[in-house]
Design an enzyme around this catalytic site. Sequence first.
Site, PDB file in Angstrom:
ATOM      1  N   CYS A 136      -8.109   6.084 -19.356  1.00  0.00           N
ATOM      2  CA  CYS A 136      -8.834   6.631 -18.203  1.00  0.00           C
ATOM      3  C   CYS A 136      -9.004   5.582 -17.108  1.00  0.00           C
ATOM      4  CB  CYS A 136     -10.201   7.149 -18.650  1.00  0.00           C
ATOM      5  SG  CYS A 136     -11.192   7.729 -17.272  1.00  0.00           S
ATOM      6  N   CYS A 139     -12.345   5.587 -15.290  1.00  0.00           N
ATOM      7  CA  CYS A 139     -13.457   4.985 -16.036  1.00  0.00           C
ATOM      8  C   CYS A 139     -13.349   3.461 -16.057  1.00  0.00           C
ATOM      9  CB  CYS A 139     -13.460   5.452 -17.490  1.00  0.00           C
ATOM     10  SG  CYS A 139     -13.095   7.171 -17.733  1.00  0.00           S
ATOM     11  N   ASP A 140     -12.147   2.949 -16.274  1.00  0.00           N
ATOM     12  CA  ASP A 140     -12.006   1.533 -16.632  1.00  0.00           C
ATOM     13  C   ASP A 140     -11.245   0.687 -15.612  1.00  0.00           C
ATOM     14  OD1 ASP A 140     -13.302   2.115 -19.018  1.00  0.00           O
ATOM     15  OD2 ASP A 140     -11.449   2.654 -20.014  1.00  0.00           O
TER      16      ASP A 140
END
Length: 311
Positions: A136, A139-140
Amino acid sequence: MSGGEVHNVIIIGSGPAGYTAGLYAARAMLSPLMFAGYMSGGQLMLTSDIENFPGYPQGIGGPEMMIQLREQAERFGLKVHDKNVERIDTSSQPYSVWVEGEEHKSHTLIICTGAEAIWLNAEGEAEQKGRGISTCATCDGAFFRDEEIIVIGGGDSAMEEATFLTRFASKVTLIHRREVFKASKVMYDRAANHPKIEIKTFRQVTKWLSDEKGLSGAILEDPRDGKTEEISCTGAFIAIGHKPITNFLENQIETDDSGYVIHKEHTMTSVPGVFAAGDVVDTRYRQAITAAGMGCQAAIDCERWLEDNIH
Ligand code: NDP
């Protein structure tokens, strides 16, 4: 059991399919109950910009859209619990749904649990999950500012992730196992023309390399002749597709070999009164707009089934 009440419909899952089913069921006065999952909103909560949902000329963030869909459905009476369904029992009417050990009964179910990312499972992957390897970018991605990143895959997800990651990374290398790309032309071109993105075709990651700080690189193999090379990277994003979330069904609903729920009549599954919509059934389109459309169809089919069979 939760108060002995039998619901008209329980919706399981909360992506665009689930919330649209909830909106339609609520407006049909069915007092729907939704178990949205601990991480409500589904895959779009991990998506940066949605540019292809009609009605948003400037695009919209994935989480923002899911909050709006939820608010819209709740305004008409959808009750949402952010909890996971552990299992269901469809052996007799009304059907049972277990959540945190508590049984809930309903005449119908609409399954909208969507899909989740597939991992590559190359050597060393398990150890580096969350230490450099992710599925992701939204997200990261920010953890890899000014670092070298690789993205694996040849579909729209890989193009989207690679393009998004150029915001942070000093360089993004896109690794794909063949030279034909499943990605749409517009998304491929955006990635291919980006000055920070290099595309390497005919490469498979066979092994992840690490040092004391975490991920340090990968061994890439050419599937045509087995030749290998090493690439250094401190971040890697796997974008090779998704699998449906159906394990909680415990084989009570017919699925295909990959676990996707099968529609038998319109949106109804192999069990009468159990409907399914969105990525949990869709192996072909998998778009927010098609999931929302199918959620609408499932709620309409559910309403008609209740009329014909229960009320
Ligand atoms: P896709 O199934 O489209 O693509 C998966 C890619 O991963 C393929 O290129 C495939 O290679 C590759 N792959 C699969 N398994 C492996 C493996 N074991 N090792 C190496 N490579 C592998 O999945 P996506 O998640 O990209 O897209 C799914 C759907 O979501 C599509 O319909 C897409 O259009 C949509 N989508 C739309 C977006 C948007 O419009 N904004 C953004 C993201 C997704 P191969 O080609 O060789 O099979």
